[in-house]
Design a protein around this motif. Structure first.
Motif, PDB file in Angstrom:
ATOM      1  N   MET A  17     119.817  32.180  17.326  1.00  0.00           N
ATOM      2  CA  MET A  17     118.724  32.049  16.372  1.00  0.00           C
ATOM      3  C   MET A  17     117.722  33.208  16.460  1.00  0.00           C
ATOM      4  SD  MET A  17     116.193  28.737  15.930  1.00  0.00           S
ATOM      5  CE  MET A  17     115.247  29.054  17.437  1.00  0.00           C
ATOM      6  N   VAL A  18     117.670  33.881  17.609  1.00  0.00           N
ATOM      7  CA  VAL A  18     116.670  34.927  17.822  1.00  0.00           C
ATOM      8  C   VAL A  18     116.730  36.034  16.768  1.00  0.00           C
ATOM      9  CG1 VAL A  18     115.922  36.749  19.410  1.00  0.00           C
ATOM     10  CG2 VAL A  18     116.394  34.457  20.275  1.00  0.00           C
ATOM     11  N   PRO A  19     117.902  36.590  16.431  1.00  0.00           N
ATOM     12  CA  PRO A  19     117.913  37.647  15.401  1.00  0.00           C
ATOM     13  C   PRO A  19     117.352  37.177  14.060  1.00  0.00           C
ATOM     14  CG  PRO A  19     119.980  37.632  16.607  1.00  0.00           C
ATOM     15  CD  PRO A  19     119.243  36.401  17.022  1.00  0.00           C
ATOM     16  N   TYR A  20     117.714  35.960  13.614  1.00  0.00           N
ATOM     17  CA  TYR A  20     117.165  35.426  12.362  1.00  0.00           C
ATOM     18  C   TYR A  20     115.650  35.296  12.465  1.00  0.00           C
ATOM     19  CZ  TYR A  20     121.983  33.953  11.312  1.00  0.00           C
ATOM     20  OH  TYR A  20     123.331  33.920  11.075  1.00  0.00           O
ATOM     21  N   MET A  21     115.184  34.784  13.598  1.00  0.00           N
ATOM     22  CA  MET A  21     113.766  34.529  13.817  1.00  0.00           C
ATOM     23  C   MET A  21     112.966  35.827  13.804  1.00  0.00           C
ATOM     24  SD  MET A  21     112.253  32.098  16.823  1.00  0.00           S
ATOM     25  CE  MET A  21     113.094  33.020  18.120  1.00  0.00           C
ATOM     26  N   MET A  22     113.439  36.829  14.507  1.00  0.00           N
ATOM     27  CA  MET A  22     112.729  38.108  14.565  1.00  0.00           C
ATOM     28  C   MET A  22     112.765  38.835  13.225  1.00  0.00           C
ATOM     29  SD  MET A  22     111.411  38.441  17.614  1.00  0.00           S
ATOM     30  CE  MET A  22     110.990  36.717  17.350  1.00  0.00           C
ATOM     31  N   ARG A  23     113.847  38.642  12.483  1.00  0.00           N
ATOM     32  CA  ARG A  23     113.960  39.279  11.161  1.00  0.00           C
ATOM     33  C   ARG A  23     113.032  38.600  10.153  1.00  0.00           C
ATOM     34  NH1 ARG A  23     118.238  41.761   8.466  1.00  0.00           N
ATOM     35  NH2 ARG A  23     118.743  42.636  10.505  1.00  0.00           N
ATOM     36  N   ASP A  24     113.053  37.278  10.097  1.00  0.00           N
ATOM     37  CA  ASP A  24     112.292  36.552   9.074  1.00  0.00           C
ATOM     38  C   ASP A  24     110.792  36.513   9.365  1.00  0.00           C
ATOM     39  OD1 ASP A  24     114.619  36.067   7.742  1.00  0.00           O
ATOM     40  OD2 ASP A  24     114.837  33.996   8.418  1.00  0.00           O
ATOM     41  N   VAL A  25     110.423  36.312  10.616  1.00  0.00           N
ATOM     42  CA  VAL A  25     109.004  36.127  10.954  1.00  0.00           C
ATOM     43  C   VAL A  25     108.289  37.455  11.187  1.00  0.00           C
ATOM     44  CG1 VAL A  25     107.385  35.059  12.573  1.00  0.00           C
ATOM     45  CG2 VAL A  25     109.488  33.856  11.931  1.00  0.00           C
ATOM     46  N   HIS A  26     108.990  38.427  11.810  1.00  0.00           N
ATOM     47  CA  HIS A  26     108.331  39.674  12.180  1.00  0.00           C
ATOM     48  C   HIS A  26     108.938  40.920  11.533  1.00  0.00           C
ATOM     49  CE1 HIS A  26     105.825  37.638  15.127  1.00  0.00           C
ATOM     50  NE2 HIS A  26     106.906  37.033  15.602  1.00  0.00           N
ATOM     51  N   ALA A  27     109.961  40.741  10.687  1.00  0.00           N
ATOM     52  CA  ALA A  27     110.572  41.848   9.926  1.00  0.00           C
ATOM     53  C   ALA A  27     111.062  42.976  10.833  1.00  0.00           C
ATOM     54  CB  ALA A  27     109.581  42.381   8.892  1.00  0.00           C
ATOM     55  N   LEU A  28     111.628  42.644  11.998  1.00  0.00           N
ATOM     56  CA  LEU A  28     112.171  43.660  12.885  1.00  0.00           C
ATOM     57  C   LEU A  28     113.558  44.091  12.410  1.00  0.00           C
ATOM     58  CD1 LEU A  28     111.237  42.392  16.466  1.00  0.00           C
ATOM     59  CD2 LEU A  28     109.932  43.850  14.921  1.00  0.00           C
ATOM     60  N   THR A  29     113.928  45.335  12.717  1.00  0.00           N
ATOM     61  CA  THR A  29     115.246  45.830  12.351  1.00  0.00           C
ATOM     62  C   THR A  29     116.294  45.333  13.342  1.00  0.00           C
ATOM     63  OG1 THR A  29     115.029  47.839  13.676  1.00  0.00           O
ATOM     64  CG2 THR A  29     114.196  47.912  11.404  1.00  0.00           C
TER      65      THR A  29
END
Length: 460
Positions: A284-296
């Motif tokens: 879930m971490v990649p989805y979470m970091m992408r959606d909440v913090h817009a990280l690459t």
């Protein structure tokens, strides 16, 4: 010396050759286990490219882990019957074949998922057979060092996987990750040269039991993600058929006596639940970091996940030392509390900043290392000498399956609208609420796992 198919069959010669080229063995282990984590950070990219939900995209990992888990047990069970050399080469060819299939069919998601399942089936030959090779051809005084070195390579491979996956997906394309396992083909000439041409031994392989179990596992996992009753009914049917079959089979795929060992089963299920929870969270971490913090993708793999995954090497050593000095109970509670407290911390501060996540992940992976050490110790202690091989093989199988199911279930939760309800007023966005609520569910099951272990240990 006796010649056999042009090769010297003297056991000492093969043992000396294996020891002198141990680097090739580590090379093979690295690129075989790399695929367990290398696709993790690319799951949001895959979901976006194909326009699919996380519950579907996560099958890129779930399909690999399921076939890897079942295959590992199958290869370890037939290693005493068939030539290790032939089994290893066949496994590597299947592994590379699945990789090429995924690269060629990268535009069609069902083919990508199927390619990952084929990859898992091929890669599953490596862990069990490598253990057999070390046991047969490395002398006892150096065997511990060999197992320790292989364990370190596995931890390094799993730890560096997200970083490599993030770099490749960010700068090239996620589909090129399929080419990495082809590197294992370079080891085939080495294995052809150094391993003896063993003849088939007496014994039977319970392929019917393996098929029944595999179908039951896959369909039950499909039900957990797709919520279609047909999959549940098929899974239950094949599970019942499997249980009936192993009671009648002369040499069953799994011994019924293991299933009657309550302490063993309870220890396996408790550990599997915790491993499935953590595996689902990591997916879930990649989805979470992408959606909440817009990280690459590259930032997620290299800066968020990498510090935690690489710390597994250190915590694995610490956990082993603590178990010997303080006992399993202390180490279990340390691991359990580290995981539960980390989940709660992320839940409360999820949308504040992404940069506390690498530190928290170190505690999660450290806690996971402690839990794995405890479970291996407790489960092995519950087995008689004649059950040890099959029992530990079943433990590995169940843990792999739990990880695959955990990934599938978390992917399914991320698509449920009811989970997105803003329970915590401190969070600022609906997207953060979704991931926070999933984490709350994981906290509940983490507590259940911790209390179940404590209750079972107290009963002893």
């Amino acid at each position: 010396m006796v010649k056999q198919d042009g090769y010297e069959s003297d056991h000492a010669l093969y043992a000396r050759q294996v020891r002198s080229t141990f680097g090739w063995l580590c090379f093979l282990v690295f690129f075989s286990t790399l695929n367990e984590t290398v696709f993790n950070v690319s799951l949001p990219d895959i979901a976006k490219q194909f326009g699919i939900a996380p519950s579907v995209a996560n099958w890129v990992n779930t399909s690999f882990i399921l076939s890897f888990g079942v295959g590992s047990l199958i290869f370890s069970r037939i290693a005493d019957i068939y030539s290790v050399k032939k089994l290893l080469i066949i496994g590597l060819l299947i592994y590379s074949g699945g990789s090429l299939m995924g690269m060629i069919a990268q535009s069609y998601f069902p083919a990508v998922a199927a390619a990952r399942m084929i990859q898992g089936a091929g890669a599953s030959a490596v862990p069990g057979l490598i253990m057999v090779i070390i046991t047969r051809y490395v002398d006892k005084q150096n065997r511990g060092k060999a197992f320790g070195l292989v364990g370190s390579v596995v931890a390094l491979s799993e730890g560096i996987g997200p970083a490599i996956g993030g770099i490749v997906a960010d700068y090239i394309h996620w589909s090129f990750l399929f080419l990495l396992p082809v590197m294992t083909l370079f080891t085939i000439p080495f294995w052809v040269k150094v391993l003896p041409n063993e003849t088939k031994q007496e014994g039977k392989t319970d392929f019917i039991g393996a098929i029944l179990l595999s179908v039951g596992i896959v369909t039950m996992t499909l039900y957990m993600t797709q919520h279609q009753w047909m999959y549940l009914l098929i899974g239950l049917l094949f599970s019942i058929l499997f249980l009936m079959h192993i009671r009648r089979a002369e040499q069953p795929f799994l011994s019924p006596s293991l299933l009657r060992n309550r302490r063993f089963i309870f220890g396996v299920l408790t550990g599997a639940l915790m491993l499935g929870i953590v595996a689902g969270f990591i997916s879930m971490v990649p989805y979470m970091m992408r959606d909440v913090h817009a990280l690459t993708t590259g930032m997620i793999g290299g800066r968020i996940l990498f510090p935690g995954t690489i710390s597994v090497i250190l915590f694995g050593v610490i956990g082993g030392v603590l178990v010997d000095k303080r006992g399993v109970t202390v180490v279990w509670y340390l691991g359990f509390m580290a995981i539960a407290a980390s989940f709660v911390t992320i839940t409360l501060f999820l949308d504040r900043t992404p940069w506390f996540m690498p530190v928290v992940l170190i505690f999660i992976f450290g806690g996971l290392s402690f839990v794995k050490t405890v479970i291996s110790t407790v489960v092995s202690a519950s087995l008689d000498a004649e059950q040890a091989g099959a029992g530990m093989g079943l433990l590995n199988l169940v843990c792999f399956l739990a990880e695959g199911i955990g990934i599938a279930v978390v992917g399914s939760l991320l698509t449920e609208h009811v989970v997105a309800f803003p329970w915590l007023l401190s969070l600022q966005s609906a997207k953060a609420s979704l991931y926070s609520n999933v984490l709350l569910i994981l906290v509940i099951f983490t507590v259940i796992s911790g209390l179940a272990f404590a209750w079972n240990f107290k009963r002893k």
